[in-house]
Design an enzyme around this catalytic site. Sequence first.
Site, short mmCIF file in Angstrom:
data_model
loop_
_atom_site.label_atom_id
_atom_site.label_comp_id
_atom_site.label_asym_id
_atom_site.label_seq_id
_atom_site.Cartn_x
_atom_site.Cartn_y
_atom_site.Cartn_z
N HIS A 1 0.85 -1.21 0.00
CA HIS A 1 0.00 0.00 0.00
C HIS A 1 0.87 1.24 0.00
CE1 HIS A 1 0.45 1.11 4.35
NE2 HIS A 1 0.56 -0.19 4.53
N ASP B 1 -0.26 4.45 1.05
CA ASP B 1 -0.59 5.51 2.00
C ASP B 1 0.18 5.35 3.30
OD1 ASP B 1 -2.22 3.21 2.58
OD2 ASP B 1 -3.37 4.45 3.96
N ASP C 1 6.26 2.05 6.29
CA ASP C 1 4.97 1.38 6.22
C ASP C 1 4.08 2.18 5.26
OD1 ASP C 1 2.65 -0.05 6.66
OD2 ASP C 1 2.33 0.71 8.69
N GLU D 1 -4.79 1.74 3.04
CA GLU D 1 -4.71 0.62 3.98
C GLU D 1 -4.77 1.11 5.42
OE1 GLU D 1 -2.63 -2.40 6.57
OE2 GLU D 1 -2.18 -0.29 6.23
N GLU D 2 -4.15 2.25 5.67
CA GLU D 2 -4.06 2.75 7.04
C GLU D 2 -5.41 3.16 7.61
OE1 GLU D 2 -1.60 2.25 8.71
OE2 GLU D 2 0.17 2.22 7.41
N ASP E 1 4.27 -6.05 3.72
CA ASP E 1 3.79 -4.95 4.57
C ASP E 1 4.06 -5.22 6.04
OD1 ASP E 1 2.49 -2.59 5.30
OD2 ASP E 1 0.50 -3.49 5.28
N HIS F 1 4.48 4.33 12.19
CA HIS F 1 3.39 5.28 12.46
C HIS F 1 3.79 6.45 13.33
CE1 HIS F 1 -0.11 2.24 11.54
NE2 HIS F 1 0.86 2.22 10.61
#
Length: 414
Positions: free
Chosen positions: A83, A85, A146, A180-181, A203, A384
Amino acid sequence: MAKYDQLVDRFLKYVKINTRSDEHATTIPSSPNQVQFLQVLAAELREIGLSEVKYNEKNGYVTAKLPSNLTNQQVPTIGFLAHVDTADFNAENIKPQIHENYDGHSKISLDKAGQFVLDPAEFPNLKRYKGHTLITTDGSTLLGADDKAGVAEIVTAMAYLIAHPNIKHGDLKIGFGPDEEIGTGADHFDVADFGADFAYTVDGGPLGELEFETFNAAAAHIEIQGKNSHTSNAKGIMVNAIQLAINFQNALPQKEVPEQTSGKEGFYHLYQFSGTVDHATMDYIIRDFQRDGLEARKAVMTQVAADLNHSHQNRIKLTLKDQYYNMIDIMKDHMDVVALAEKAMHALGIEPDETPVRGGTDGSKISFMGLPTPNLFAGGENMHGRYEYISTQTMAQATDLILKINELNVDQQH
Protein backbone atom coordinates in the site's frame (compact mmCIF):
# COMPACT_ATOMS: atom_id res chain seq x y z
CA MET A 1 23.47 -3.55 -1.51
CA ALA A 2 25.27 -3.54 -4.86
CA LYS A 3 22.88 -6.24 -6.03
CA TYR A 4 20.01 -3.79 -5.73
CA ASP A 5 21.69 -0.51 -6.54
CA GLN A 6 18.41 1.42 -6.84
CA LEU A 7 16.56 -0.02 -3.84
CA VAL A 8 17.51 2.67 -1.32
CA ASP A 9 17.24 5.47 -3.89
CA ARG A 10 13.71 4.32 -4.74
CA PHE A 11 12.76 4.18 -1.10
CA LEU A 12 14.13 7.65 -0.35
CA LYS A 13 12.33 9.07 -3.38
CA TYR A 14 9.04 7.45 -2.38
CA VAL A 15 9.03 8.46 1.29
CA LYS A 16 9.61 12.14 0.50
CA ILE A 17 6.20 12.23 -1.19
CA ASN A 18 3.33 12.85 1.23
CA THR A 19 0.72 10.10 0.71
CA ARG A 20 -1.12 10.29 4.02
CA SER A 21 -4.65 8.92 3.78
CA ASP A 22 -7.73 10.73 5.11
CA GLU A 23 -10.28 8.78 7.10
CA HIS A 24 -12.84 11.57 6.75
CA ALA A 25 -12.81 11.62 2.96
CA THR A 26 -15.38 9.87 0.77
CA THR A 27 -13.24 9.59 -2.38
CA ILE A 28 -11.26 6.58 -3.60
CA PRO A 29 -8.38 7.03 -2.89
CA SER A 30 -9.05 9.22 0.11
CA SER A 31 -6.42 11.85 -0.74
CA PRO A 32 -5.34 13.34 -4.08
CA ASN A 33 -1.66 12.97 -3.25
CA GLN A 34 -2.10 9.21 -3.28
CA VAL A 35 -3.49 9.40 -6.81
CA GLN A 36 -0.51 11.47 -7.90
CA PHE A 37 1.94 9.03 -6.37
CA LEU A 38 0.20 6.03 -7.91
CA GLN A 39 0.44 7.68 -11.31
CA VAL A 40 4.17 8.22 -10.74
CA LEU A 41 4.49 4.56 -9.84
CA ALA A 42 2.60 3.48 -12.95
CA ALA A 43 5.02 5.48 -15.11
CA GLU A 44 7.99 3.88 -13.36
CA LEU A 45 6.59 0.38 -13.87
CA ARG A 46 6.27 1.04 -17.59
CA GLU A 47 9.78 2.44 -17.67
CA ILE A 48 11.38 -0.64 -16.13
CA GLY A 49 9.56 -2.87 -18.63
CA LEU A 50 6.47 -4.31 -16.95
CA SER A 51 3.40 -4.96 -19.09
CA GLU A 52 -0.34 -4.42 -18.61
CA VAL A 53 0.34 -1.43 -16.35
CA LYS A 54 -2.89 0.34 -15.44
CA TYR A 55 -4.44 2.58 -12.85
CA ASN A 56 -7.93 1.51 -11.86
CA GLU A 57 -9.95 4.63 -11.08
CA LYS A 58 -12.67 2.58 -9.38
CA ASN A 59 -10.46 1.15 -6.64
CA GLY A 60 -7.27 3.23 -6.77
CA TYR A 61 -4.95 0.30 -7.50
CA VAL A 62 -2.04 0.31 -9.89
CA THR A 63 -1.46 -3.21 -11.24
CA ALA A 64 1.10 -4.63 -13.63
CA LYS A 65 2.40 -7.93 -14.95
CA LEU A 66 5.77 -9.52 -15.56
CA PRO A 67 4.98 -12.19 -18.15
CA SER A 68 6.37 -15.69 -17.74
CA ASN A 69 9.64 -16.48 -19.48
CA LEU A 70 9.11 -20.24 -19.14
CA THR A 71 8.68 -22.48 -22.15
CA ASN A 72 6.47 -25.53 -21.99
CA GLN A 73 5.89 -25.10 -18.27
CA GLN A 74 2.91 -23.86 -16.29
CA VAL A 75 3.41 -22.52 -12.78
CA PRO A 76 1.00 -20.70 -10.47
CA THR A 77 0.77 -16.93 -10.87
CA ILE A 78 2.03 -15.10 -7.78
CA GLY A 79 0.91 -11.62 -6.77
CA PHE A 80 2.89 -9.17 -4.65
CA LEU A 81 0.99 -6.28 -3.04
CA ALA A 82 1.81 -3.18 -1.01
CA HIS A 83 0.00 0.00 0.00
CA VAL A 84 1.12 3.53 -0.75
CA ASP A 85 -0.59 5.51 2.00
CA THR A 86 0.95 6.44 5.33
CA ALA A 87 -0.61 6.66 8.76
CA ASP A 88 -2.23 9.45 10.75
CA PHE A 89 0.94 11.34 11.63
CA ASN A 90 2.76 14.29 10.08
CA ALA A 91 3.91 13.25 6.58
CA GLU A 92 4.74 16.64 5.12
CA ASN A 93 8.36 17.54 4.32
CA ILE A 94 9.83 14.17 5.28
CA LYS A 95 13.62 14.35 5.56
CA PRO A 96 15.12 10.85 5.86
CA GLN A 97 18.39 10.59 7.77
CA ILE A 98 20.96 7.90 6.91
CA HIS A 99 23.14 6.40 9.66
CA GLU A 100 25.81 4.05 8.33
CA ASN A 101 27.39 1.18 10.27
CA TYR A 102 25.29 1.59 13.41
CA ASP A 103 27.17 0.22 16.41
CA GLY A 104 24.14 -1.46 18.03
CA HIS A 105 24.24 0.39 21.33
CA SER A 106 24.51 4.16 20.84
CA LYS A 107 21.65 6.61 20.98
CA ILE A 108 20.63 8.16 17.66
CA SER A 109 19.61 11.80 17.86
CA LEU A 110 16.94 12.49 15.27
CA ASP A 111 16.75 16.28 15.48
CA LYS A 112 19.53 18.81 15.92
CA ALA A 113 18.22 19.87 19.32
CA GLY A 114 18.33 16.30 20.60
CA GLN A 115 14.71 16.37 21.73
CA PHE A 116 13.84 13.13 19.94
CA VAL A 117 16.24 10.23 20.39
CA LEU A 118 16.27 6.59 19.37
CA ASP A 119 17.60 4.98 22.53
CA PRO A 120 18.26 1.19 22.70
CA ALA A 121 17.12 1.31 26.31
CA GLU A 122 13.68 2.38 25.10
CA PHE A 123 13.77 0.63 21.71
CA PRO A 124 15.70 -2.62 22.36
CA ASN A 125 15.25 -3.85 18.77
CA LEU A 126 17.99 -1.38 17.81
CA LYS A 127 20.50 -3.84 19.26
CA ARG A 128 19.73 -6.22 16.37
CA TYR A 129 21.12 -3.78 13.85
CA LYS A 130 24.82 -3.65 14.69
CA GLY A 131 26.71 -2.96 11.45
CA HIS A 132 23.56 -2.00 9.55
CA THR A 133 22.79 1.20 7.70
CA LEU A 134 19.67 2.69 9.28
CA ILE A 135 17.29 5.23 7.77
CA THR A 136 15.41 7.34 10.32
CA THR A 137 13.27 10.46 10.41
CA ASP A 138 14.43 13.90 11.53
CA GLY A 139 12.03 13.71 14.46
CA SER A 140 9.31 15.89 12.96
CA THR A 141 7.51 13.34 10.75
CA LEU A 142 6.98 9.65 10.29
CA LEU A 143 9.27 7.90 7.80
CA GLY A 144 6.78 6.01 5.66
CA ALA A 145 8.51 2.63 5.63
CA ASP A 146 4.97 1.38 6.22
CA ASP A 147 4.62 0.67 3.39
CA LYS A 148 6.93 2.53 0.99
CA ALA A 149 9.51 -0.12 1.91
CA GLY A 150 7.26 -2.83 0.50
CA VAL A 151 6.65 -0.78 -2.63
CA ALA A 152 10.37 -0.23 -3.19
CA GLU A 153 11.20 -3.89 -2.56
CA ILE A 154 8.58 -5.18 -5.01
CA VAL A 155 9.56 -2.70 -7.75
CA THR A 156 13.24 -3.52 -7.24
CA ALA A 157 12.60 -7.27 -7.41
CA MET A 158 10.71 -6.87 -10.69
CA ALA A 159 13.45 -4.64 -12.12
CA TYR A 160 16.05 -7.24 -11.13
CA LEU A 161 14.17 -10.03 -12.90
CA ILE A 162 13.80 -7.90 -16.03
CA ALA A 163 17.53 -7.11 -15.96
CA HIS A 164 18.37 -10.80 -15.50
CA PRO A 165 16.26 -12.71 -18.05
CA ASN A 166 18.22 -15.89 -17.30
CA ILE A 167 16.25 -16.15 -14.03
CA LYS A 168 13.16 -18.22 -14.73
CA HIS A 169 9.79 -17.08 -13.52
CA GLY A 170 6.13 -17.63 -14.18
CA ASP A 171 3.60 -14.85 -14.55
CA LEU A 172 4.04 -12.36 -11.72
CA LYS A 173 1.43 -9.74 -10.85
CA ILE A 174 2.03 -6.71 -8.68
CA GLY A 175 -0.43 -4.29 -7.15
CA PHE A 176 -0.09 -1.04 -5.24
CA GLY A 177 -3.16 0.27 -3.49
CA PRO A 178 -4.40 3.15 -1.34
CA ASP A 179 -5.93 3.67 2.08
CA GLU A 180 -4.71 0.62 3.98
CA GLU A 181 -4.06 2.75 7.04
CA ILE A 182 -7.70 3.83 7.26
CA GLY A 183 -8.95 0.28 6.68
CA THR A 184 -10.75 0.83 3.37
CA GLY A 185 -8.13 0.29 0.68
CA ALA A 186 -8.79 -3.36 -0.06
CA ASP A 187 -12.59 -3.03 0.03
CA HIS A 188 -12.76 -2.63 -3.74
CA PHE A 189 -9.79 -4.77 -4.77
CA ASP A 190 -10.62 -6.73 -7.94
CA VAL A 191 -9.36 -10.27 -7.38
CA ALA A 192 -10.56 -11.56 -10.76
CA ASP A 193 -8.94 -8.70 -12.66
CA PHE A 194 -5.68 -9.12 -10.71
CA GLY A 195 -5.46 -12.69 -11.92
CA ALA A 196 -3.12 -14.31 -9.39
CA ASP A 197 -3.44 -17.79 -7.90
CA PHE A 198 -2.14 -16.59 -4.54
CA ALA A 199 -0.41 -13.46 -3.30
CA TYR A 200 1.67 -11.88 -0.56
CA THR A 201 1.43 -8.42 0.92
CA VAL A 202 4.92 -7.06 1.63
CA ASP A 203 3.79 -4.95 4.57
CA GLY A 204 5.25 -6.52 7.71
CA GLY A 205 7.81 -5.28 10.18
CA PRO A 206 11.19 -6.70 11.19
CA LEU A 207 13.15 -9.47 9.51
CA GLY A 208 11.37 -12.81 9.38
CA GLU A 209 7.79 -11.73 9.97
CA LEU A 210 5.39 -14.07 8.20
CA GLU A 211 1.83 -13.30 9.18
CA PHE A 212 -1.26 -15.34 8.43
CA GLU A 213 -3.27 -14.79 11.59
CA THR A 214 -4.74 -11.38 12.46
CA PHE A 215 -7.28 -9.75 14.69
CA ASN A 216 -10.97 -9.66 13.92
CA ALA A 217 -11.77 -5.96 13.88
CA ALA A 218 -14.68 -3.59 14.29
CA ALA A 219 -15.09 0.16 14.78
CA ALA A 220 -17.53 1.96 17.05
CA HIS A 221 -18.69 5.55 16.70
CA ILE A 222 -20.72 7.11 19.49
CA GLU A 223 -22.73 10.33 19.38
CA ILE A 224 -23.91 11.70 22.72
CA GLN A 225 -26.50 14.47 22.89
CA GLY A 226 -26.40 16.38 26.15
CA LYS A 227 -28.56 19.21 27.48
CA ASN A 228 -26.89 22.43 28.47
CA SER A 229 -28.18 25.00 30.93
CA HIS A 230 -26.72 27.68 33.12
CA THR A 231 -24.88 26.17 36.06
CA SER A 232 -26.88 28.32 38.46
CA ASN A 233 -30.04 26.31 37.84
CA ALA A 234 -28.57 23.11 36.34
CA LYS A 235 -29.97 20.71 38.92
CA GLY A 236 -32.48 18.38 37.32
CA ILE A 237 -32.00 20.04 33.92
CA MET A 238 -28.41 19.73 32.69
CA VAL A 239 -27.24 16.50 31.09
CA ASN A 240 -23.47 16.71 30.60
CA ALA A 241 -22.49 14.83 27.44
CA ILE A 242 -18.86 14.72 28.60
CA GLN A 243 -19.90 12.97 31.79
CA LEU A 244 -21.97 10.45 29.83
CA ALA A 245 -18.91 9.75 27.69
CA ILE A 246 -16.87 9.17 30.84
CA ASN A 247 -19.57 6.86 32.16
CA PHE A 248 -19.55 4.91 28.90
CA GLN A 249 -15.77 4.47 28.98
CA ASN A 250 -15.80 3.50 32.66
CA ALA A 251 -18.46 0.85 32.05
CA LEU A 252 -16.13 -1.09 29.73
CA PRO A 253 -13.63 -3.63 31.10
CA GLN A 254 -10.86 -1.33 32.30
CA LYS A 255 -7.96 -3.73 31.79
CA GLU A 256 -8.96 -4.73 28.25
CA VAL A 257 -7.11 -1.89 26.55
CA PRO A 258 -4.06 -2.00 24.25
CA GLU A 259 -1.64 -0.78 26.91
CA GLN A 260 -2.56 -3.67 29.22
CA THR A 261 -2.93 -6.56 26.76
CA SER A 262 -0.59 -8.67 24.65
CA GLY A 263 -0.44 -11.93 22.70
CA LYS A 264 -3.90 -13.12 21.77
CA GLU A 265 -5.73 -10.84 24.19
CA GLY A 266 -8.26 -8.52 22.60
CA PHE A 267 -9.18 -4.99 23.61
CA TYR A 268 -11.36 -1.89 23.36
CA HIS A 269 -9.42 1.22 22.33
CA LEU A 270 -10.81 4.74 22.65
CA TYR A 271 -8.62 6.58 20.16
CA GLN A 272 -10.57 9.78 19.62
CA PHE A 273 -12.82 11.85 21.87
CA SER A 274 -14.22 15.35 21.66
CA GLY A 275 -17.01 16.99 23.58
CA THR A 276 -18.84 19.81 25.22
CA VAL A 277 -21.66 19.72 27.73
CA ASP A 278 -24.10 19.77 24.83
CA HIS A 279 -22.54 17.17 22.55
CA ALA A 280 -19.75 14.58 22.56
CA THR A 281 -18.34 11.98 20.19
CA MET A 282 -16.21 8.91 20.84
CA ASP A 283 -14.43 6.61 18.41
CA TYR A 284 -13.25 3.11 19.32
CA ILE A 285 -11.57 0.23 17.62
CA ILE A 286 -12.50 -3.22 18.91
CA ARG A 287 -10.17 -6.20 18.45
CA ASP A 288 -10.29 -9.91 19.19
CA PHE A 289 -8.58 -12.94 17.64
CA GLN A 290 -11.77 -15.00 17.94
CA ARG A 291 -14.79 -14.11 15.84
CA ASP A 292 -17.19 -14.90 18.67
CA GLY A 293 -14.96 -12.81 20.93
CA LEU A 294 -15.43 -9.83 18.62
CA GLU A 295 -19.18 -10.36 18.66
CA ALA A 296 -19.11 -10.53 22.46
CA ARG A 297 -17.23 -7.24 22.66
CA LYS A 298 -19.70 -5.58 20.32
CA ALA A 299 -22.48 -6.92 22.52
CA VAL A 300 -20.86 -5.38 25.61
CA MET A 301 -20.77 -1.98 23.94
CA THR A 302 -24.37 -2.35 22.79
CA GLN A 303 -25.46 -3.19 26.33
CA VAL A 304 -23.54 -0.27 27.86
CA ALA A 305 -25.24 2.08 25.40
CA ALA A 306 -28.63 0.54 26.17
CA ASP A 307 -28.13 0.90 29.93
CA LEU A 308 -27.12 4.55 29.63
CA ASN A 309 -29.98 5.26 27.25
CA HIS A 310 -32.41 3.69 29.73
CA SER A 311 -31.27 6.04 32.48
CA HIS A 312 -30.67 9.12 30.32
CA GLN A 313 -33.54 9.32 27.84
CA ASN A 314 -31.90 7.76 24.77
CA ARG A 315 -29.12 10.29 24.42
CA ILE A 316 -26.51 7.86 23.08
CA LYS A 317 -26.32 6.66 19.48
CA LEU A 318 -23.91 3.76 18.91
CA THR A 319 -22.84 2.75 15.38
CA LEU A 320 -20.82 -0.45 14.95
CA LYS A 321 -19.04 -1.47 11.77
CA ASP A 322 -16.99 -4.59 11.10
CA GLN A 323 -13.62 -3.79 9.49
CA TYR A 324 -11.88 -7.11 8.77
CA TYR A 325 -11.70 -10.69 10.00
CA ASN A 326 -8.95 -13.06 11.08
CA MET A 327 -7.34 -14.33 7.90
CA ILE A 328 -6.47 -17.68 9.53
CA ASP A 329 -10.08 -18.68 8.82
CA ILE A 330 -9.11 -18.69 5.13
CA MET A 331 -5.39 -19.45 5.31
CA LYS A 332 -5.91 -22.70 7.24
CA ASP A 333 -7.03 -24.20 3.94
CA HIS A 334 -4.11 -22.71 1.99
CA MET A 335 -1.10 -23.40 4.15
CA ASP A 336 0.90 -24.38 1.07
CA VAL A 337 1.18 -20.62 0.38
CA VAL A 338 2.64 -20.12 3.85
CA ALA A 339 4.91 -23.16 3.42
CA LEU A 340 6.37 -21.67 0.24
CA ALA A 341 7.32 -18.49 2.10
CA GLU A 342 8.71 -20.53 5.00
CA LYS A 343 10.86 -22.58 2.63
CA ALA A 344 12.12 -19.42 0.93
CA MET A 345 13.06 -17.85 4.26
CA HIS A 346 14.91 -20.96 5.41
CA ALA A 347 16.79 -21.07 2.10
CA LEU A 348 17.97 -17.50 2.81
CA GLY A 349 18.94 -18.26 6.40
CA ILE A 350 16.00 -16.30 7.82
CA GLU A 351 14.03 -17.71 10.73
CA PRO A 352 10.29 -17.19 10.18
CA ASP A 353 8.45 -15.32 12.92
CA GLU A 354 4.83 -16.45 12.69
CA THR A 355 3.52 -14.64 15.76
CA PRO A 356 -0.13 -13.68 15.22
CA VAL A 357 -0.22 -10.01 14.30
CA ARG A 358 -2.01 -7.70 16.70
CA GLY A 359 -3.46 -5.81 13.77
CA GLY A 360 -4.53 -6.51 10.22
CA THR A 361 -3.32 -6.16 6.66
CA ASP A 362 -4.96 -5.71 3.29
CA GLY A 363 -4.34 -9.44 2.97
CA SER A 364 -6.99 -10.03 5.63
CA LYS A 365 -9.73 -8.69 3.39
CA ILE A 366 -8.23 -9.96 0.15
CA SER A 367 -7.98 -13.50 1.52
CA PHE A 368 -11.71 -13.43 2.28
CA MET A 369 -12.27 -12.29 -1.33
CA GLY A 370 -10.81 -15.56 -2.55
CA LEU A 371 -7.11 -14.78 -2.97
CA PRO A 372 -5.00 -16.30 -0.15
CA THR A 373 -2.64 -13.49 0.86
CA PRO A 374 -0.33 -13.81 3.89
CA ASN A 375 1.99 -10.97 4.86
CA LEU A 376 5.79 -10.81 4.50
CA PHE A 377 8.23 -8.58 6.37
CA ALA A 378 9.21 -5.29 4.75
CA GLY A 379 11.63 -4.20 7.48
CA GLY A 380 10.11 -1.19 9.21
CA GLU A 381 10.38 -0.63 12.97
CA ASN A 382 8.41 1.74 15.25
CA MET A 383 5.96 2.46 12.46
CA HIS A 384 3.39 5.28 12.46
CA GLY A 385 5.46 7.88 14.24
CA ARG A 386 8.59 9.99 14.54
CA TYR A 387 10.70 7.09 15.86
CA GLU A 388 10.21 4.97 12.74
CA TYR A 389 13.35 3.51 11.16
CA ILE A 390 14.44 0.79 8.77
CA SER A 391 17.60 -1.14 7.93
CA THR A 392 18.74 -1.07 4.31
CA GLN A 393 20.13 -4.58 4.76
CA THR A 394 16.71 -5.85 5.86
CA MET A 395 15.15 -4.17 2.83
CA ALA A 396 17.60 -6.09 0.64
CA GLN A 397 16.66 -9.31 2.41
CA ALA A 398 12.97 -8.62 1.78
CA THR A 399 13.80 -8.20 -1.90
CA ASP A 400 15.78 -11.45 -1.78
CA LEU A 401 12.70 -13.15 -0.34
CA ILE A 402 10.46 -12.04 -3.19
CA LEU A 403 12.95 -13.48 -5.69
CA LYS A 404 13.41 -16.70 -3.73
CA ILE A 405 9.65 -17.29 -3.52
CA ASN A 406 9.53 -16.98 -7.28
CA GLU A 407 12.48 -19.35 -7.70
CA LEU A 408 10.96 -22.02 -5.49
CA ASN A 409 7.57 -21.62 -7.18
CA VAL A 410 9.26 -22.54 -10.47
CA ASP A 411 11.41 -25.33 -8.99
CA GLN A 412 8.60 -27.11 -7.17
CA GLN A 413 6.67 -27.57 -10.40
CA HIS A 414 9.36 -29.85 -11.85
